[in-house]
Write a protein that holds these residues in place. Structure first.
Motif, PDB file in Angstrom:
ATOM      1  N   ALA A 155       0.835  -1.213   0.000  1.00  0.00           N
ATOM      2  CA  ALA A 155       0.000   0.000   0.000  1.00  0.00           C
ATOM      3  C   ALA A 155       0.867   1.259   0.000  1.00  0.00           C
ATOM      4  O   ALA A 155       0.614   2.198  -0.775  1.00  0.00           O
ATOM      5  N   LEU A 156       1.892   1.280   0.843  1.00  0.00           N
ATOM      6  CA  LEU A 156       2.791   2.446   0.879  1.00  0.00           C
ATOM      7  C   LEU A 156       3.473   2.645  -0.464  1.00  0.00           C
ATOM      8  O   LEU A 156       3.653   3.785  -0.926  1.00  0.00           O
ATOM      9  N   GLY A 157       3.875   1.560  -1.102  1.00  0.00           N
ATOM     10  CA  GLY A 157       4.533   1.663  -2.397  1.00  0.00           C
ATOM     11  C   GLY A 157       3.655   2.306  -3.448  1.00  0.00           C
ATOM     12  O   GLY A 157       4.089   3.186  -4.205  1.00  0.00           O
ATOM     13  N   PHE A 158       2.397   1.888  -3.494  1.00  0.00           N
ATOM     14  CA  PHE A 158       1.501   2.449  -4.500  1.00  0.00           C
ATOM     15  C   PHE A 158       1.066   3.870  -4.148  1.00  0.00           C
ATOM     16  O   PHE A 158       0.832   4.685  -5.050  1.00  0.00           O
ATOM     17  N   VAL A 159       0.942   4.171  -2.857  1.00  0.00           N
ATOM     18  CA  VAL A 159       0.662   5.560  -2.463  1.00  0.00           C
ATOM     19  C   VAL A 159       1.816   6.456  -2.902  1.00  0.00           C
ATOM     20  O   VAL A 159       1.606   7.557  -3.440  1.00  0.00           O
ATOM     21  N   GLY A 160       3.043   5.986  -2.696  1.00  0.00           N
ATOM     22  CA  GLY A 160       4.205   6.743  -3.142  1.00  0.00           C
ATOM     23  C   GLY A 160       4.229   6.906  -4.650  1.00  0.00           C
ATOM     24  O   GLY A 160       4.519   7.990  -5.164  1.00  0.00           O
ATOM     25  N   LEU A 161       3.902   5.833  -5.362  1.00  0.00           N
ATOM     26  CA  LEU A 161       3.888   5.889  -6.823  1.00  0.00           C
ATOM     27  C   LEU A 161       2.806   6.829  -7.325  1.00  0.00           C
ATOM     28  O   LEU A 161       3.039   7.638  -8.240  1.00  0.00           O
ATOM     29  N   PHE A 162       1.620   6.741  -6.741  1.00  0.00           N
ATOM     30  CA  PHE A 162       0.527   7.645  -7.127  1.00  0.00           C
ATOM     31  C   PHE A 162       0.924   9.096  -6.870  1.00  0.00           C
ATOM     32  O   PHE A 162       0.736   9.970  -7.731  1.00  0.00           O
ATOM     33  N   THR A 163       1.470   9.361  -5.683  1.00  0.00           N
ATOM     34  CA  THR A 163       1.871  10.726  -5.331  1.00  0.00           C
ATOM     35  C   THR A 163       2.913  11.245  -6.308  1.00  0.00           C
ATOM     36  O   THR A 163       2.811  12.379  -6.808  1.00  0.00           O
ATOM     37  N   PHE A 164       3.902  10.430  -6.600  1.00  0.00           N
ATOM     38  CA  PHE A 164       4.993  10.864  -7.485  1.00  0.00           C
ATOM     39  C   PHE A 164       4.476  11.141  -8.893  1.00  0.00           C
ATOM     40  O   PHE A 164       4.785  12.187  -9.484  1.00  0.00           O
ATOM     41  N   THR A 165       3.698  10.230  -9.457  1.00  0.00           N
ATOM     42  CA  THR A 165       3.258  10.388 -10.845  1.00  0.00           C
ATOM     43  C   THR A 165       2.228  11.507 -11.001  1.00  0.00           C
ATOM     44  O   THR A 165       2.307  12.303 -11.941  1.00  0.00           O
ATOM     45  N   VAL A 166       1.273  11.585 -10.076  1.00  0.00           N
ATOM     46  CA  VAL A 166       0.224  12.609 -10.189  1.00  0.00           C
ATOM     47  C   VAL A 166       0.799  14.005  -9.944  1.00  0.00           C
ATOM     48  O   VAL A 166       0.500  14.951 -10.695  1.00  0.00           O
ATOM     49  N   LEU A 167       1.621  14.160  -8.921  1.00  0.00           N
ATOM     50  CA  LEU A 167       2.191  15.490  -8.650  1.00  0.00           C
ATOM     51  C   LEU A 167       3.205  15.895  -9.708  1.00  0.00           C
ATOM     52  O   LEU A 167       3.359  17.083  -9.989  1.00  0.00           O
TER      53      LEU A 167
END
Length: 404
Positions: free
Chosen positions: A368-380
């Motif tokens: 979950a943390l990995g995908f939250v980080g990935l979502f945050t990085f790509t969207v921002l």
């Protein structure tokens, strides 16, 4: 705020602690996934990968859906916040590619979808023959299944890119040409999306337990992905405002987002309960097995799901002032976002993990943390590429003066 004080060239700078934490999240996720595979928990790891990849894709898909709804409704209130769902839409091709890889790898490794994809299930001469699965094999077969995944995710991604492109062109050229193209394509997209998202949910999630089916399952998933996306949009906007960006967003914009989260949380509960009640009072063994497993072996998650996705938003957002207060709306949006992780956990784990695992540990938290980080990085990253306001949107002034 007067429109003369607005910086129409304001851009988000994706630097510092947020960027670092997002990268750390991705690395922790990669470590947790590696731990899951090398510790002999392949099935459980694939289940968590599917959960988060599906969640990632659904939130981005619903960002595109948000854009389409605003264009078709010719909504004015949202014109000044469209860059946020546009960043989510721009990320969809990445999310779609990740989801497809997870689905295909899980399918061919027999860690996912083994209820219908296993040797001998459709062969009458095999000891593993299953007449029910054989009857569904015209629809549930590998080429057609993966073909639908490519088709649906590809169509959603193409429309996502188009909406973002038209908005950026509107910034450069002005006029109504790009807006009219967005309106026309939004009408087409909503028809396609409405008919295909239930099938997409049937394929990706419901077929994990191919002996069971529910015609309401697609709309139950639609409600979950839609309210999750609304919560994500609200979180991003509130945090951007706190960081000094998008100061043109006022309490009335937050009120609208709060209304949507409130209303569609009730809609999610309605569909969830209608599906549960129909199966409960029919009391047919082939149907009740779905809820039996979740109630008996995942009882804590079963009730937590209802508390987070129904009680929290309804009780906390019923009051008008709470919808207009960024701290309270932020809290509810985070609860809803976590709540729908619980919702997807309930959907996926009992059918994907055969060893009776219903625990919670490093693999779940790390993935979950990995995908939250990935979502945050790509969207921002996507958000930082263009100004935070669509300066030539024809309804922008209505949004800047929005009051409820």
């Amino acid at each position: 705020m007067g429109t003369h004080n607005i910086n129409f060239s304001e851009q988000f700078e994706f630097t510092g602690k947020v960027k670092t934490l997002s990268i750390v999240g991705v690395l922790l996720g990669a470590a947790a996934i590696a731990y899951g595979f090398f510790s002999g928990h392949q099935e459980r790891t694939f289940a968590n990968l599917l959960l988060m990849a599906y969640y990632f894709a659904c939130v981005c898909m619903s960002g595109t859906f948000f854009l389409a709804v605003q264009y078709v409704a010719q909504a004015g209130w949202s014109a000044s916040i469209l860059r946020v769902p546009q960043a989510m839409a721009k990320t969809l091709p990445i999310a779609a590619a990740i989801l497809f890889v997870v689905v295909a790898a899980g399918l061919y490794s027999h860690n996912l979808y083994h209820h219908w994809h296993a040797d001998g299930l459709t062969d009458p001469n095999s000891p593993n023959y299953d007449s029910l699965i054989a009857g569904k094999s015209v629809f549930l077969n590998v080429p057609f299944f993966l073909g639908r995944q490519v088709l649906f995710l590809g169509i959603y991604s193409i429309f996502s890119i188009m909406f973002v492109k038209y908005s950026y062109n509107e910034d450069l050229a002005g006029g109504l040409n790009s807006y009219r193209k967005s309106f026309k394509n939004a009408c087409i997209f909503l028809v396609i999306y409405g008919f295909t998202t239930p099938v997409f949910a049937f394929d990706t999630i419901m077929s994990l337990e191919a002996h069971w089916f529910s015609t309401m399952f697609g709309w139950y998933n639609f409600a979950a992905m839609w309210v999750s996306s609304l919560a994500t949009i609200a979180i991003i906007i509130i945090l951007l405002r706190r960081a000094g960006y998008m100061q043109w967003v006022n309490n009335s914009h937050l009120h609208n987002l709060g209304q949507f989260i409130f209303g569609f949380s009730i809609f999610w509960t309605y569909v969830w309960f209608a599906q549960f009640l129909l199966i409960y009072y029919a009391n047919m063994p082939e149907e009740t097995i779905y809820f039996y497993k979740r109630f008996e072996y995942y009882k804590f998650w079963f009730f937590l799901n209802l508390a987070m996705n129904f009680l929290a938003p309804v009780l906390l957002l019923m009051d008008r002032d709470n919808k207009r207060t960024d701290a309270k709306l932020l809290f509810v949006a985070i609860v809803v976002l976590l709540g729908h992780w619980v919702d997807y956990y309930q959907m996926i784990m009992p059918g994907a993990v055969e060893d009776g695992h219903n625990g919670f540990g490093i693999i779940e938290i790390g993935t979950a943390l990995g995908f939250v980080g990935l979502f945050t990085f790509t969207v921002l990253t996507a958000l930082s590429k263009k100004p935070l306001i669509a300066k030539n949107h024809p309804l922008l002034q209505e949004s800047l003066h929005h009051q409820l």
